[in-house]
Design an enzyme around this catalytic site. Sequence first.
Site, short mmCIF file in Angstrom:
data_model
loop_
_atom_site.label_atom_id
_atom_site.label_comp_id
_atom_site.label_asym_id
_atom_site.label_seq_id
_atom_site.Cartn_x
_atom_site.Cartn_y
_atom_site.Cartn_z
N TRP B 101 0.84 -1.19 0.00
CA TRP B 101 0.00 0.00 0.00
C TRP B 101 0.87 1.23 0.00
O TRP B 101 2.07 1.15 0.22
CB TRP B 101 -1.03 -0.03 1.14
CG TRP B 101 -0.59 0.37 2.52
CD1 TRP B 101 -0.86 1.55 3.15
CD2 TRP B 101 0.11 -0.43 3.48
NE1 TRP B 101 -0.35 1.53 4.43
CE2 TRP B 101 0.26 0.34 4.66
CE3 TRP B 101 0.66 -1.71 3.45
CZ2 TRP B 101 0.92 -0.15 5.80
CZ3 TRP B 101 1.31 -2.20 4.58
CH2 TRP B 101 1.44 -1.42 5.73
N ASP B 120 5.06 -5.30 3.40
CA ASP B 120 5.11 -6.22 4.53
C ASP B 120 6.25 -7.21 4.31
O ASP B 120 6.60 -7.53 3.18
CB ASP B 120 3.78 -6.98 4.65
CG ASP B 120 2.67 -6.11 5.23
OD1 ASP B 120 2.98 -5.05 5.83
OD2 ASP B 120 1.49 -6.48 5.09
#
Lengths: 174, 174, 381, 381
Positions: B101, B120
């Site tokens: 994101w 991540d």
Amino acid sequence: MQQRLDHWAERVSRGVARRTSRRGFLSAFGRTLTGVALLPLLPVMRGSQALAAEPAAKAASTDPNACEYWKYCAIDGFLCGCCGGSSSTCPPGTQQSPITWIGTCHNPADGRDYIMSYNDCCGKTSCGSCFCNRNEGERPMYRMSLNNDVNWCMANDNPNYHCSVSVVLGVAGK
Amino acid sequence: MQQRLDHWAERVSRGVARRTSRRGFLSAFGRTLTGVALLPLLPVMRGSQALAAEPAAKAASTDPNACEYWKYCAIDGFLCGCCGGSSSTCPPGTQQSPITWIGTCHNPADGRDYIMSYNDCCGKTSCGSCFCNRNEGERPMYRMSLNNDVNWCMANDNPNYHCSVSVVLGVAGK
Amino acid sequence: MWQRATGACLALLTAWAAGAAVPPPLPAEHLGLATLPAASPHWVWVFDESNNNETDMRLYLWDADARRQLGQIDIGFWAGVAMSPDGRTTAVATSYFSRGSHGTRTDVLELTDNSTLSITAEIVLPSRHAQTIPLHNIAFSGDGRLVYVTNLSPATSYTVVDLAKKAVVGEVDTDGCVLVLPSRQRSVSSLCETGRLLTVQLDDSGHESSRKMSAPFFSVDKDPIFIQGVPTSNGLLFLSFLGDVYGVDLSAAEPAFAPVWATMSAAERGKWRPGGAQVVALHRKTGRLFLQVHKGGDGSHKVTGDEVWVYDGAAHRRVARWPIDVKKYSGVQAIQVSQDDKPLLFLLTETSDLLVLDAMTGRFLYAEPKLGQSSWYLLNP
Amino acid sequence: MWQRATGACLALLTAWAAGAAVPPPLPAEHLGLATLPAASPHWVWVFDESNNNETDMRLYLWDADARRQLGQIDIGFWAGVAMSPDGRTTAVATSYFSRGSHGTRTDVLELTDNSTLSITAEIVLPSRHAQTIPLHNIAFSGDGRLVYVTNLSPATSYTVVDLAKKAVVGEVDTDGCVLVLPSRQRSVSSLCETGRLLTVQLDDSGHESSRKMSAPFFSVDKDPIFIQGVPTSNGLLFLSFLGDVYGVDLSAAEPAFAPVWATMSAAERGKWRPGGAQVVALHRKTGRLFLQVHKGGDGSHKVTGDEVWVYDGAAHRRVARWPIDVKKYSGVQAIQVSQDDKPLLFLLTETSDLLVLDAMTGRFLYAEPKLGQSSWYLLNP
């Protein structure tokens, strides 16, 4: 009483027998179970427990969800009473462990010592509430039947540990 | 710079393309990635971020393991710098997420706004240290590329989420 | 040893001296298995994200009257959870790995019998169920026969499971729109990044028979809505970041949108905001609306609440402000209200404390501290 | 928007007015993957039992000099952990379930490369590895070729794994004795409920060639020993509940037992006791012995320590008492010391705080708070 204990010991032994026939089990574990069924012949357990009188004040709690409750003198885990069960009942959807460790706890209400079976409730992950670790008469892993550091759900179809109960088996000694 | 971003976007898109060819992806996700590669054409992201000026004081931290560090303005997870990585490096034995994101953070040291990619790090369970949740310009799940509530390890071979990093992609707008 | 024996004798002697009969020893106990009492509207399901141990999320069942936990359902990694319309079944869509945090991934739908808390069925799913917060990522159809499971890979779709067949019967592509908001017998709406609602009509076999995209009903850029949709008598109610209420009527083939109304006055707007994980609850019979709010600016939409603001949902006016002792319990992450005539208001705080209030008066009843690790969502069937 | 833009302009203008060149923008960063530095004696492995989430236990690698975490190894449900003699490999024996907390159980031995923290091999084990505290339930043979994994079903045995063959090559029945205490190239000792040591000699193929039961070397009833065995120059050292030190020489074919010595004076004995999860550490070069102790009676052997008592292990006398600030950090669960010339003493507290002290002076260096959920054991290869 004796009948009930015999029944319990038989059920436990049968449960275990289904899973193992190794001499290791019989020598270390079977002996103690036999001992439980023959209450007057428990010198070792009485001896090791007799030293554990000190925390008598703490043990006076009458709240079965308090770690200080008299029945929990050698428990190590989450109290099932906080997880949907009670001091002697597993929560819904779990399975009782057929094998167990043993303690002797003093009940301040009647001045008697009782033999306790500390069963684990199995099949769901750790309940996480009311963690309680007391070790009166608890002994290291080489004294298997007096040890609370092993997962007593080990022999269950689902050995995940959820919480622990404390079941009165009978009066210790006399 | 532009070349590097194009390379990044291409790598990300290729990574995703290997896993999906659904129009759903292209309509909701591909657009934003294209937008990232064409920095001057980011009106929506600039607009939504522009409102997030308030916590400027907090954002002044210069410790890259502090949640208040400027790069973390839209992060939601464990800071990899506390887990064996750094603010832009995944810890040993984990895998970087190819999808991500996007946020826009203000760097108080040079007064500029930067486009950030919040990747991540995947393949091990939750690191558990330095949890940090900031949401400047973060938007609900229907704005997928601005959302930090989904597991961005989802497309990894091992989608377990371990921690999050914040990678500077370039200056926002001019 | 001697002291112990003496103590026991003394107790017995004291009892005897007081004229009491020596009490009989306690009988042997039987190791039992607890059963659940009859379901109650004051039961509440607490969703624990297990933030630091995400492969071990769980649901706790709490009886707010008895003030005790009744049991637990293990729900795996980033689970979606839904209750069947009759309340008897919990459906969990989740991912497991053959080696705990690694190995082969298997996504499943697990059905749990809510009267025993035992798993009764498992249906293997395509391994792309949405790993995200537990709001609307799984739902039952109106008649309880189908279950819809949101997928995100990051392509967006949902899997359709037929519970009678215990099988996956289809997958619906949602064209970038997300989540499953069920209505009527076989309709499913999803939220789109354009501020529109995509509504797909399924046939009895679980396949798409038609789809319709609505007009935009909120502004994605100016004031986005939270994804939490609160069930109303005819559909759902959404709340925007700035506290506007968006009613969506899903009772007809096409959604209809009620006039938007503001919970914040002009002076409050943008200064006080709803925030947290699950921001709003509605008591349908009385129309009372409960918001957790805090003072904050843009970007604070996940900041926990320190007050509960109560509204008359029909008259569109605030009727109460209930401050919460957040110093003691930490800020409010989630809010839920029971739907009976003596409704309870449930609040879950950042430190997973469950607070129980009288929903009509705001009277604080009790707090149960630390009900899990990071319990930030509440389900109330 | 306008304010932000103005602010940015002002910053640039200020820089310009001060005669400074406008700094160039930060370059784009590359998403990287960290590599480990060279191994250090001041690395310590922290074992997190994850008490509330037992399917998700883990090891953290901490660099005590850099004061930072270097990485994590996931170790599943009630894992046993051992380091290879050359320090390059971590072996983990654990149980996994096909559905997180349910489904089919699979026990495995996983090997992790300590230079990358990635799993390099998996060997499936018989599904009866001991689910207990992580002390001596798994061990490498002296040459690093075999791994012994304690079984408990509750029958007692251990599985023998050949790492060259990547296969289980045998199982040794221990006749009720427990744990694996390796010595020499192919010997394994186990602790028995009679206070004896069972020592089994294995051949090169991993099968039993002979076994020998020792005389009792401690009194199970009067003063049991903790199961933690601390490596000495020739074998292991055990501590009893009352603080007596039992040295066991395992360098010959049959174990030999050193004279027992007391860490507690007559006045202290039975009043001060060692307690916690991992109660004793030894710095082999200097012979310094470190105990965590507390005031307590029988049954307090798991009560955490509030002081560290330091002994000259050769002279059998106490040389220091170091009180710990247990109000601030909580009581001490585990103790470990590095084996280099500037040794560090590591303490883990009940709240999983890692305390680091100079092991020669007791000087407190720092505390790292909350290193995990219930991190109560320390490994120091």
